[in-house]
Design a protein around this motif. Structure first.
Motif, PDB file in Angstrom:
ATOM      1  N   UNK A 191       0.811  -1.217   0.000  1.00 19.80           N
ATOM      2  CA  UNK A 191       0.000   0.000   0.000  1.00 19.80           C
ATOM      3  C   UNK A 191       0.847   1.271   0.000  1.00 19.80           C
ATOM      4  N   UNK A 192       2.142   1.138   0.272  1.00 23.62           N
ATOM      5  CA  UNK A 192       2.973   2.320   0.423  1.00 23.62           C
ATOM      6  C   UNK A 192       2.687   2.991   1.761  1.00 23.62           C
ATOM      7  N   UNK A 193       2.091   2.257   2.686  1.00 24.01           N
ATOM      8  CA  UNK A 193       1.601   2.847   3.912  1.00 24.01           C
ATOM      9  C   UNK A 193       1.801   1.846   5.056  1.00 24.01           C
ATOM     10  N   UNK A 321      -9.344   4.776  -0.801  1.00 20.63           N
ATOM     11  CA  UNK A 321      -8.470   5.936  -0.965  1.00 20.63           C
ATOM     12  C   UNK A 321      -7.663   5.807  -2.258  1.00 20.63           C
ATOM     13  N   UNK A 322      -7.141   4.601  -2.509  1.00 24.24           N
ATOM     14  CA  UNK A 322      -6.321   4.381  -3.712  1.00 24.24           C
ATOM     15  C   UNK A 322      -7.174   4.546  -4.977  1.00 24.24           C
ATOM     16  N   UNK A 323      -8.417   4.039  -4.917  1.00 23.28           N
ATOM     17  CA  UNK A 323      -9.299   4.168  -6.095  1.00 23.28           C
ATOM     18  C   UNK A 323      -9.607   5.657  -6.330  1.00 23.28           C
ATOM     19  N   UNK A 360      -0.462  -1.587  -4.972  1.00 25.10           N
ATOM     20  CA  UNK A 360      -1.848  -1.113  -5.035  1.00 25.10           C
ATOM     21  C   UNK A 360      -2.010  -0.028  -6.100  1.00 25.10           C
ATOM     22  N   UNK A 361      -1.059   0.920  -6.170  1.00 30.14           N
ATOM     23  CA  UNK A 361      -1.117   1.963  -7.217  1.00 30.14           C
ATOM     24  C   UNK A 361      -1.158   1.294  -8.581  1.00 30.14           C
TER      25      UNK A 361
END
Ligand code: HEM
Length: 615
Positions: A191-193, A321-323, A360-361
């Motif tokens: 997720x980068x998170x 959030x990613x969408x 995810x991106x």
């Protein structure tokens, strides 16, 4: 009337199918695989024995006796349904590689695991599987698998937390620590998170004396926490006066029910998620062991529903959030794309991954379907997190059991990398003994010990005795295999197969056994569905071990801290093979783990902590 007719119809169906299959086998010049013979009607006693082994025994309990009696390929026929089980490398090769197109994960596996895995890469077939695999593959190039900054950051956190707790005089649950480590690095990678589950501190032992009993049940799963805090009043081993305050309380509120040095160990959404995800895996594994009977055990409702709600509550906001971010990008004309009926986009180069792009991106550029995204992310989480954590857990266990191996491993680490420097990709590649230690652990404790496929068309498998007819494999039949049992076969690995000895991956035994038949060693599977993260896993495990053993010189098991329910039963000492020497209890849900954790004490290395990357 209907009640009487149903068993009758079933009985007729069984007789007709059996007759048809005997005829088909004869036409194919084959013979049926030996069928296990239980004492009760429908082999129900056998089913109960296998379930008992799964719940209360050693991973191969039940199956090992059957294989010894009936051979390396056998039909576990329970309640008149066939399940062909094999530990024969030739047949496993057929399933995974040479006759790959004749085997699928199948509808039964899909239905049984749907509430956990959805239609992700692990339980999809055909076009959907290809889509998942091709979406994810670009993430496993060499550049991506050597993301050493990620490994460094999280292994530094891990070592800091381990040192902190050990310096306070406590044993640590290494398995818990490494699951936090892999959760943090996986969430950052995916997720980068990062969820900072290490930052909340490691749990204290729950055993007494001098520790109090296990804490309150987990609010979301109803199960006990893996560990609980000791209360100051009850234990002379009070937390250190320099009690470390976590740098961030990133996972939200602490568990209000817990008592103890809360400033030193907190629980929050990341723990809830991890615990719930583990519970759902355990329940799913129990379904797989129960065969087609599992829905009967869940007549009152889907047992995975509650933990999966907790899992959903954790990941869905991240996905939304990613969408939204991607929608915004599209609005601004970046990565514009059309979407098809399953949310797949068509103007994106699937193999192109931006330098700082997270998985995810990358995925949201290809689909905006939230269910597909959730399935993919959770599948990768199971694929990557638990397997790596299991490997590291059983390596640390083995290092505690075999100090001479650890000493040699440390010598290699110090000679190639030094006492405190960060390892490079090339140094990791040159460290032959390190790779052998990892492989020997994967041989004896493969994180995915049992697996299953379903045949599409009727086929045959070679008999172990070339003079005998091949085995007939009926169509649409579950075909299960165990690499755990295959990896321990003395006829494949030599008379010392039950011993932990990394040198077998280096000395003459390599040529004698493995080089001759690479299919005897399959921790990552083989063929078109081979593990996508194999290189990533080797690199991450190597990096982490190097960092750990630069800082720690020895490991000892801490039986005083191991929860009593998880200590191997005394009667295991009578068993032959590894079961007789085990000091922790290996168990399996979808992946292998140490029941009750792996409680250890570790001694810091003299002079560790100075220099580059010091913790
Ligand atoms: C020691 C660590 C690991 C072991 C032992 C392992 C083992 C396996 C095995 C046995 C399978 C086949 C499952 C099946 O077909 O039923 C598999 C598949 C897979 N693994 Fe791993 N794995 C490890 C680490 C990882 C990591 C770190 C990742 C990613 C971050 C990963 C991603 C995958 C994926 C995506 C698949 C599905 C492949 C497919 O069905 O096409 N694995 N792994």
């Amino acid at each position: 009337m209907l009640l009487l007719a149903t068993p009758l119809i079933h009985a007729v169906r069984v007789v007709v199918t059996s007759f048809r299959r005997r005829r088909e086998a004869a036409a194919m010049g084959a013979r049926p695989a030996p069928v296990t013979q239980g004492n009760w009607i429908g082999n129900v006693d056998l089913l109960l024995k296998l379930l008992d082994g799964f719940l209360h025994g050693y991973p191969s309990d039940g199956q090992d006796v059957i294989v010894e009696k009936f051979g390396t390929t056998v039909n576990f026929r329970v309640l008149w349904e066939d399940l062909i089980f094999t530990v024969d490398p030739e047949n496993i090769k057929t399933i995974l590689s040479t006759d790959f197109n004749n085997y699928v994960k199948g509808e039964t596996f899909g239905f049984t695991t749907a509430s956990l895995l959805g239609s992700g890469v692990f339980n999809s077939d055909g076009e959907m599987w290809k889509f998942h695999r091709s979406m994810t593959r670009p993430f496993f190039t060499r550049d991506r698998v050597s993301d050493f900054d990620n490994f460094e950051k999280h292994s530094a956190d891990l070592i800091e937390q381990m040192k902190h707790r050990l310096r306070g005089g406590y044993a640590i649950d290494f398995q818990d620590a490494i699951l936090r480590f892999t959760l943090d690095s996986a969430t950052e990678f995916l997720f980068g998170n990062c969820v900072h589950s290490l930052a909340t501190g490691l749990p204290y032992p729950s055993t007494g004396p001098p520790y109090p009993s296990t804490g309150p049940p987990h609010p979301s799963t109803g199960l006990p926490y893996p560990s609980s805090y000791p209360s100051d009043a009850q234990t002379p081993l009070a937390p250190p006066s320099d009690a470390h305050t976590p740098p961030t309380r990133a996972m939200g509120p602490t568990n209000a029910n817990a008592s103890g040095p809360a400033e030193d160990f907190a629980t929050g959404p990341a723990e809830d998620f991890a615990q719930a995800f583990q519970t759902a895996q355990h329940l799913t594994a129990a379904r797989l062991r129960s065969g087609w009977t599992w829905p009967l055990l869940e007549l009152l409702g889907d047992k995975t529903a509650r933990p999966m709600r907790v899992v959903g509550a954790f990941v869905e906001p991240i996905l939304r959030e990613a969408i939204d971010r991607q929608r915004q990008r599209v609005k601004e004309g970046i990565n514009a794309s059309k979407t098809d009926e399953v949310g797949r986009t068509d103007e994106v180069d699937k193999d192109e991954v931006g330098e700082d792009e997270t998985l995810l991106d990358h995925l949201v550029r290809q689909t905006s379907d939230p269910v597909l995204l959730k399935d993919e992310i959770l599948n990768i989480m199971i694929a990557g997190r638990d397997t790596t954590a299991a490997t590291l857990t059983f390596i640390i266990y083995s290092m505690a059991m075999y100090p001479a191996v650890l000493q040699r491993l440390r010598e290699e680490i110090l000679a190639h990398v030094g006492p405190s420097q960060r390892p490079t990709y090339d140094q990791i590649r040159e460290m032959k003994y390190l790779r052998a230690v990892i492989n020997e652990t994967l041989r004896l404790y493969p994180p995915v010990p049992f697996n299953i496929r379903e045949s599409i068309n009727a086929t045959t498998w070679k008999s172990p005795n070339p003079l005998e007819k091949p085995f007939y494999i009926p169509p649409k039949t579950p075909t299960s295999y165990s690499v755990f049992m295959m990896h321990r076969r003395t006829d494949l690995w030599g008379p010392d197969a039950m011993e932990f000895d990394p040198d077998r991956f280096i000395d003459h035994r390599l040529k004698t056994y493995l080089s001759k038949n690479p299919f005897i060693f399959l921790p990552f599977n083989a063929g078109p569905r081979i593990c996508l993260g194999q290189q990533f896993a080797y690199t991450q495990i190597s990096y982490t071990l190097i960092r750990i053993f630069q800082h720690f010189a020895s490991v000892a098991l801490a039986p005083d801290a191991q929860p009593p329910y998880s200590v191997p039963p005394p009667e295991w000492k009578e068993a032959h093979g590894r079961k007789g020497v085990e000091r922790v209890w290996p168990k399996v849900h979808l992946t292998m783990y140490a029941h009750g954790g792996l409680w250890v004490r570790m001694e810091e290395a003299a002079g560790a902590g100075a220099g580059e990357g010091a913790v």
